[in-house]
Scaffold this active site. Structure first.
Site, PDB file in Angstrom:
ATOM      1  N   THR A  45       0.827  -1.207   0.000  1.00 21.23           N
ATOM      2  CA  THR A  45       0.000   0.000   0.000  1.00 21.23           C
ATOM      3  C   THR A  45       0.863   1.260   0.000  1.00 21.23           C
ATOM      4  O   THR A  45       0.375   2.323  -0.356  1.00 21.23           O
ATOM      5  CB  THR A  45      -0.908   0.020   1.246  1.00 21.23           C
ATOM      6  OG1 THR A  45      -0.094  -0.268   2.390  1.00 21.23           O
ATOM      7  CG2 THR A  45      -2.003  -1.019   1.158  1.00 21.23           C
ATOM      8  N   SER A 135      13.228  -6.423   6.402  1.00 23.65           N
ATOM      9  CA  SER A 135      13.893  -5.160   6.056  1.00 23.65           C
ATOM     10  C   SER A 135      15.318  -5.028   6.551  1.00 23.65           C
ATOM     11  O   SER A 135      15.715  -3.985   7.073  1.00 23.65           O
ATOM     12  CB  SER A 135      13.100  -3.974   6.586  1.00 23.65           C
ATOM     13  OG  SER A 135      12.081  -3.702   5.720  1.00 23.65           O
ATOM     14  N   SER A 137      17.611  -4.688   4.588  1.00 23.39           N
ATOM     15  CA  SER A 137      18.205  -3.693   3.682  1.00 23.39           C
ATOM     16  C   SER A 137      17.974  -2.272   4.193  1.00 23.39           C
ATOM     17  O   SER A 137      18.902  -1.462   4.232  1.00 23.39           O
ATOM     18  CB  SER A 137      17.669  -3.863   2.256  1.00 23.39           C
ATOM     19  OG  SER A 137      16.269  -3.795   2.247  1.00 23.39           O
ATOM     20  N   ASP A 184       9.739   0.769   4.719  1.00 22.85           N
ATOM     21  CA  ASP A 184      10.778   0.158   5.544  1.00 22.85           C
ATOM     22  C   ASP A 184      11.744   1.213   6.082  1.00 22.85           C
ATOM     23  O   ASP A 184      12.145   1.191   7.248  1.00 22.85           O
ATOM     24  CB  ASP A 184      11.524  -0.902   4.720  1.00 22.85           C
ATOM     25  CG  ASP A 184      10.572  -1.940   4.159  1.00 22.85           C
ATOM     26  OD1 ASP A 184       9.416  -1.994   4.630  1.00 22.85           O
ATOM     27  OD2 ASP A 184      10.963  -2.680   3.246  1.00 22.85           O
TER      28      ASP A 184
HETATM   29  C1  GAF Z   1       8.791  -4.382   0.809  1.00 23.77           C
HETATM   30  C2  GAF Z   1       8.993  -2.968   0.304  1.00 23.77           C
HETATM   31  F1  GAF Z   1      10.293  -2.581   0.491  1.00 23.77           F
HETATM   32  C3  GAF Z   1       8.062  -1.987   0.987  1.00 23.77           C
HETATM   33  O1  GAF Z   1       8.212  -0.717   0.406  1.00 23.77           O
HETATM   34  C4  GAF Z   1       6.607  -2.461   0.913  1.00 23.77           C
HETATM   35  O2  GAF Z   1       6.066  -2.230  -0.360  1.00 23.77           O
HETATM   36  C5  GAF Z   1       6.506  -3.922   1.312  1.00 23.77           C
HETATM   37  O3  GAF Z   1       7.426  -4.738   0.623  1.00 23.77           O
HETATM   38  C6  GAF Z   1       5.132  -4.481   1.084  1.00 23.77           C
HETATM   39  O4  GAF Z   1       4.215  -3.866   1.906  1.00 23.77           O
HETATM   40  O5  GAF Z   1       9.153  -4.471   2.158  1.00 23.77           O
END
Ligand code: GAF
Length: 390
Positions: A45, A135, A137, A184
């Site tokens: 989203t 996350s 990264s 993230d």
């Molecule tokens: C990954 C992406 F890096 C985020 O920006 C987000 O779109 C997510 O997927 C899904 O909600 O973590």
């Protein structure tokens, strides 16, 4: 049972300082830190001007650095064998391969933003599982960025936090080439202990949502099916959302309603848009339900979110479906896959006294299905990026 602990920050930082001195001959001057995250709800989203509700993890990445007297940049990690070396002029898009791009990319982006940063020696350490949809990264980008802003003499303030988020997003999208949204990096910087972060990507606002878990644990299960958002699946979903936006004639899917979405001609695009529009509403509903401790409703919302990602957005996998279903059977009040998908982790809200039973049940189900053994972690809502003193 594999429970991934966040480690004791002071001990991690001491060990990192020692390893830095062993590698580069002198101790670091600055150590930045930034957490991984688990998203409670609101998936795919962020790049649709929608809402997300992530929590910063106690598991974090630490970046030790020291300025050099020349233009050289050296990037090493206690988790990786390869070391990246290059000049300040060699940090930009298309120039740095592999994991080092996240770190070097932030240095590039902050220099682009006007900070005259010098060449640096950098060593990172992390307790955020890699490839687990948590996350790692963004944690790497933001830990390096926090250290660099300290080196630049500005540190982390209300103003520089926004610059750090923007630089980390540029590193990921432009240098690494992963077409992700900004969730993230935003939570890695703005997360707070004891709270989830409600981010509105339309208005650009962040709101701390205090979490009273009332005897529940946020349990994350890493399926160990790893994913990479620079691969095609994530970008393909994003392209479908853009097609829906064009066909609906709206500025973003945030402005679309479900009735209009059901009229979309292409069946796949319709399902993708249905996921996004319904998921944004589920974020709002989850914030309300969490605030009043309505756990049954949180359970229904997580369940609807998981089904939507599995059936409409098609980003789940058998391991995630199994982890979610078994967690609920074993006593979780709510469970769903979390993050970008195609592997990664699930998140469950589990009454404290059922946590061991849930982990054991998921482990047993994975054995039965012939899946790789999963790992679990407790997602204690923790602070965003900072600098380690001392
Ligand atoms: C990954 C992406 F890096 C985020 O920006 C987000 O779109 C997510 O997927 C899904 O909600 O973590």
């Amino acid at each position: 049972m594999d429970l991934v602990e966040p480690g004791e920050p002071a001990a991690l930082v001491d060990a990192l300082r020692g390893a830095f001195a062993d590698r580069y001959g002198e101790p670091p001057t600055t150590v930045g830190r930034a957490p991984g995250r688990v998203n409670l709800i609101g998936e795919h989203t962020d790049y649709n001007a929608g809402l997300v509700l992530p929590v910063a993890l106690p598991h974090a990445t630490y970046a030790a650095l020291r300025a050099r007297g020349d233009e050289l940049v050296r990037v090493a990690s206690r988790q990786q064998d390869d070391v990246w070396e290059g000049l300040l002029t060699e940090l930009g898009p298309g120039q740095v391969d592999g994991w080092a791009g996240y770190a070097a990319g932030v240095l590039w982006a902050l220099r682009e933003a006007g900070y005259p940063l010098p060449g640096v020696d950098l060593l990172v350490d992390s307790t955020v599982p890699v490839g687990a949809g948590l996350s790692s990264s963004a944690a790497l980008e933001c830990a390096v960025g926090a250290a660099l802003l300290e080196l630049a003499g500005v540190g982390l303030t209300d103003a520089t936090r926004g610059e750090l988020v923007a630089a980390a997003i540029r590193a990921e999208t432009e240098v690494v080439g992963a077409p992700t949204g900004g969730m993230d990096q935003t939570v890695a910087v703005h997360g707070a202990a004891g709270a989830a972060l409600l981010v509105d990507f339309d208005s650009g606002t962040e709101t701390q949502v205090p979490l009273d878990l009332a005897g529940h644990t946020l349990l994350v299960t890493d399926t160990r099916v790893s994913h990479a958002h620079a691969d095609g699946g994530y970008g393909a979903r994003r392209a479908d959302c853009e097609t829906a936006v064009r066909e609906l004639g709206v500025p973003s899917l945030r402005r679309a309603d479900l009735t209009a979405v059901e009229g979309l001609g292409d069946e796949r695009v319709r399902r993708r848009a249905r996921h996004v529009v319904s998921e944004i509403q589920r974020v709002t509903d989850t914030v309300a339900a969490l605030g009043e401790g309505r756990w049954d409703e949180v359970g229904s919302l997580f369940d609807a979110s998981h089904r939507s990602m599995r059936d409409d957005f098609e980003i789940s996998c058998p391991e995630l479906d199994c982890a979610v279903a078994v967690a609920v059977q074993a006593g979780a009040v709510a469970a769903r896959m979390t993050g970008g998908g195609f592997g990664g982790s699930s998140v469950a809200v589990v009454p404290d006294e059922r946590v061991d039973a849930v982990m054991r049940a998921v482990d047993a189900a994975f054995v039965l299905e012939g899946f790789r053994a999963p790992a679990h972690l407790r997602a204690v809502p923790s602070a965003g990026a900072g600098v380690e003193r001392g």
